[in-house]
Scaffold this motif. Sequence first.
Motif, PDB file in Angstrom:
ATOM      1  N   VAL A  33       1.007  -1.035  -0.273  1.00 40.54           N
ATOM      2  CA  VAL A  33      -0.089  -0.172  -0.065  1.00 40.54           C
ATOM      3  C   VAL A  33       0.516   1.537   0.055  1.00 40.54           C
ATOM      4  O   VAL A  33       1.931   1.548   0.735  1.00 40.54           O
ATOM      5  N   CYS A  34       0.196   2.012  -0.828  1.00 43.20           N
ATOM      6  CA  CYS A  34       1.072   3.112  -1.206  1.00 43.20           C
ATOM      7  C   CYS A  34       1.567   4.253   0.359  1.00 43.20           C
ATOM      8  O   CYS A  34       0.064   4.135   0.548  1.00 43.20           O
ATOM      9  N   SER A  35       2.371   4.525   0.627  1.00 44.56           N
ATOM     10  CA  SER A  35       2.755   5.180   2.450  1.00 44.56           C
ATOM     11  C   SER A  35       2.478   6.935   1.847  1.00 44.56           C
ATOM     12  O   SER A  35       1.319   7.063   2.740  1.00 44.56           O
ATOM     13  N   SER A  36       2.176   7.141   0.941  1.00 48.18           N
ATOM     14  CA  SER A  36       1.599   8.767   0.846  1.00 48.18           C
ATOM     15  C   SER A  36       0.092   9.153   0.442  1.00 48.18           C
ATOM     16  O   SER A  36      -0.316   9.369   0.965  1.00 48.18           O
ATOM     17  N   CYS A  37      -0.208   8.293  -0.546  1.00 50.78           N
ATOM     18  CA  CYS A  37      -2.158   8.372   0.622  1.00 50.78           C
ATOM     19  C   CYS A  37      -2.816   7.416   0.761  1.00 50.78           C
ATOM     20  O   CYS A  37      -4.122   7.269   0.342  1.00 50.78           O
ATOM     21  N   GLU A  38      -2.018   6.554   1.165  1.00 48.46           N
ATOM     22  CA  GLU A  38      -2.901   5.195   1.957  1.00 48.46           C
ATOM     23  C   GLU A  38      -3.691   4.557   1.200  1.00 48.46           C
ATOM     24  O   GLU A  38      -4.460   4.262   1.311  1.00 48.46           O
ATOM     25  N   ILE A  50      -4.375  12.990  -9.071  1.00 50.96           N
ATOM     26  CA  ILE A  50      -3.959  11.694  -8.688  1.00 50.96           C
ATOM     27  C   ILE A  50      -2.172  11.317  -7.934  1.00 50.96           C
ATOM     28  O   ILE A  50      -1.511  12.588  -7.945  1.00 50.96           O
ATOM     29  N   CYS A  51      -1.782  10.824  -7.545  1.00 52.18           N
ATOM     30  CA  CYS A  51      -1.640  10.679  -6.238  1.00 52.18           C
ATOM     31  C   CYS A  51       0.488  10.645  -7.094  1.00 52.18           C
ATOM     32  O   CYS A  51       0.949   8.956  -7.797  1.00 52.18           O
ATOM     33  N   PRO A  52       0.844  10.948  -6.701  1.00 52.65           N
ATOM     34  CA  PRO A  52       2.808  11.254  -7.494  1.00 52.65           C
ATOM     35  C   PRO A  52       3.450  10.044  -7.624  1.00 52.65           C
ATOM     36  O   PRO A  52       4.042   9.642  -8.382  1.00 52.65           O
ATOM     37  N   LYS A  53       3.514   9.420  -6.816  1.00 56.76           N
ATOM     38  CA  LYS A  53       3.388   8.708  -5.861  1.00 56.76           C
ATOM     39  C   LYS A  53       3.213   7.420  -6.240  1.00 56.76           C
ATOM     40  O   LYS A  53       4.699   6.668  -6.754  1.00 56.76           O
ATOM     41  N   CYS A  54       1.954   6.938  -6.545  1.00 54.01           N
ATOM     42  CA  CYS A  54       1.823   5.276  -7.266  1.00 54.01           C
ATOM     43  C   CYS A  54       1.550   5.247  -8.417  1.00 54.01           C
ATOM     44  O   CYS A  54       0.770   5.047  -8.912  1.00 54.01           O
ATOM     45  N   HIS A  55       1.260   6.849  -8.353  1.00 56.92           N
ATOM     46  CA  HIS A  55       0.158   7.151 -10.622  1.00 56.92           C
ATOM     47  C   HIS A  55      -1.042   6.355 -10.071  1.00 56.92           C
ATOM     48  O   HIS A  55      -1.260   6.558 -11.170  1.00 56.92           O
TER      49      HIS A  55
HETATM   50 ZN   LIG Z   1       0.113   7.314  -3.311  1.00 51.63          ZN
END
Ligand SMILES: [Zn+2]
Length: 214
Positions: A33-38, A50-55
């Motif tokens: 699970v992406c830590s940035s957007c949970e 959209i979350c830049p970390k997990c696109h």
């Molecule tokens: Zn994310």
Amino acid sequence: MLNEHDIRYVLSLSLEEAAFGCEKITKIKTGEVCSSCEGSGRSSTLDSTICPKCHGIGQIYQSYPISVHIPAGVKDGYQLHVNTKDQAGLRGEVLEELDVIVSIRAHKVFQRSDDDVIYEMPLNFAQAALGAELMVPTLKGSVKLRIPPGTQTGRLFRLKGKGIPHLDRRGKGDQLVKIRVVTPTSLGEHQRWLLERLAKSLSQAELGERKSRR
Ligand SMILES: [Zn+2]
């Protein structure tokens, strides 16, 4: 190579790797699970970008090398359970245990029949008629095989213990050498002359045999 996103991973092996066992380092892909957007895939609950970390996927995929021990003698479709707990660099509970299925690639010269290995050996007809001493390839190096005079196509020679080790008990299978007598497709002038003389001599011998049978 392991297939991504499969619950059961398929590991492709050569016949030699399956026969004698090996340690395979292979990569598996795992999602966390992406830590940035949970896991939402969005920048924030108020922001729909959209979350830049997990696109926007909500998960971060990473591949990890894992080491798989293959015992000697495994067959196609053999399933093994891999515990990755002690393997360095692995995290996350998804990865602690996984099932790996062995898929054995077809071999260029050998065929497998249970734990026996079949090898088709071409012989020219002079070798077949006169007999010969030949080197035969096996899964581990070459061995000498004596072919007796008058050997026909389809004759089988057994090389004891030159096959695949049994997985569940001691001992090994054999290698079966299947003879195939090859007729020449192009002849030199001298070879043709020799064969014509041989043909004449053979037909005379046949004639003599028929007469003596009367
Ligand atoms: Zn994310």
